[in-house]
Write a protein that holds these residues in place. Structure first.
Motif: not given
Length: 236
Positions: A141, A144, A147-149, A169, A172
């Protein structure tokens, strides 16, 4: 009026200042050492902006360094349009309408560095992605916003390549058995002059030297030289 020397210098400066197509990418991977979500894999992807698989962009990755970590210990997973592995070089071409993906496990060290060479002939914008996959086969995570990590996203177009980089992140957990978060900063991207630009700059320097030399020869007339027309006529 712009003189030849000023014109040559202007072209030279314009060439040197244009965007590079060769980059060094460096990532501090120390937080991965000993993390329970290992083994980790390097992930690269090239996405065709036209959606047709026009194969007009090629990204070549080389000079991989693992900062004291081991070399890759599993065969590479090469999708359409990809070839090579982390022991030498990896080439991605946007020949698939969706994406061309590459992944390979590696032993993490303190750094992961590589050289990125971009070549494109298209007018559409293609996308290059770089991330790290954990043992659950999911990307770690990151922050990004799409949300594509991914850790790095590069937009490749006719006017050059632009980069966005992201840290992991810290809030997370990894998807690998809900292991604790990996706190890792974003990659650092450093542009370097491409060989094409260096060759062009060298050629323009030669042009500039020739122009300046020609002007010097035209304006410098030695004092002891005179023309036949300027010599006095001798009368007997």
């Amino acid at each position: 009026m712009i003189t030849g020397s000023r014109l040559a210098m202007g072209i030279l400066l314009g060439s040197v200042l244009c965007s590079a197509d060769v980059f060094q990418v460096s990532l501090n991977t120390t937080p991965l050492i000993g993390h329970p979500a290992e083994p980790f894999s390097i992930f690269f992807s090239l996405q065709d902006g036209s959606g047709t698989g026009d194969a007009n962009t090629t990204v070549t990755l080389s000079n991989f360094a693992f900062g004291g970590g081991g070399a890759p210990f599993e065969p590479a997973s090469n999708g359409p349009g990809t070839s090579g592995d982390l022991t030498s070089s990896v080439t991605l071409t946007d020949s698939d309408p969706v994406s061309d993906d590459f992944s390979q496990e590696f032993t993490q060290g303190t750094q992961f560095n590589f050289r990125m060479n971009v070549a494109t002939t298209g007018s559409d914008t293609d996308t290059f992605l770089f991330g790290i996959i954990d043992s659950s086969e999911n990307l770690i995570p990151t922050l990004d916003p799409l949300g594509e990590n991914v850790l790095l996203r590069a937009l490749i177009g006719a006017s050059g390549t632009s980069f966005s980089t992201f840290a992991t992140d810290p809030n997370q957990d990894t998807a690998s058995f809900q292991q604790p978060p990996i706190v890792m900063g974003p990659p650092v991207v450093t542009p370097e002059p491409s060989m094409r630009l260096l060759a062009l700059a060298a050629s323009l320097l030669l042009v500039l030297f020739s122009v300046l030399r020609a002007r010097r020869l035209r304006t410098h007339v030695p004092k002891h030289q005179t023309t036949a027309q300027s010599r006095p006529t001798r009368h007997n």
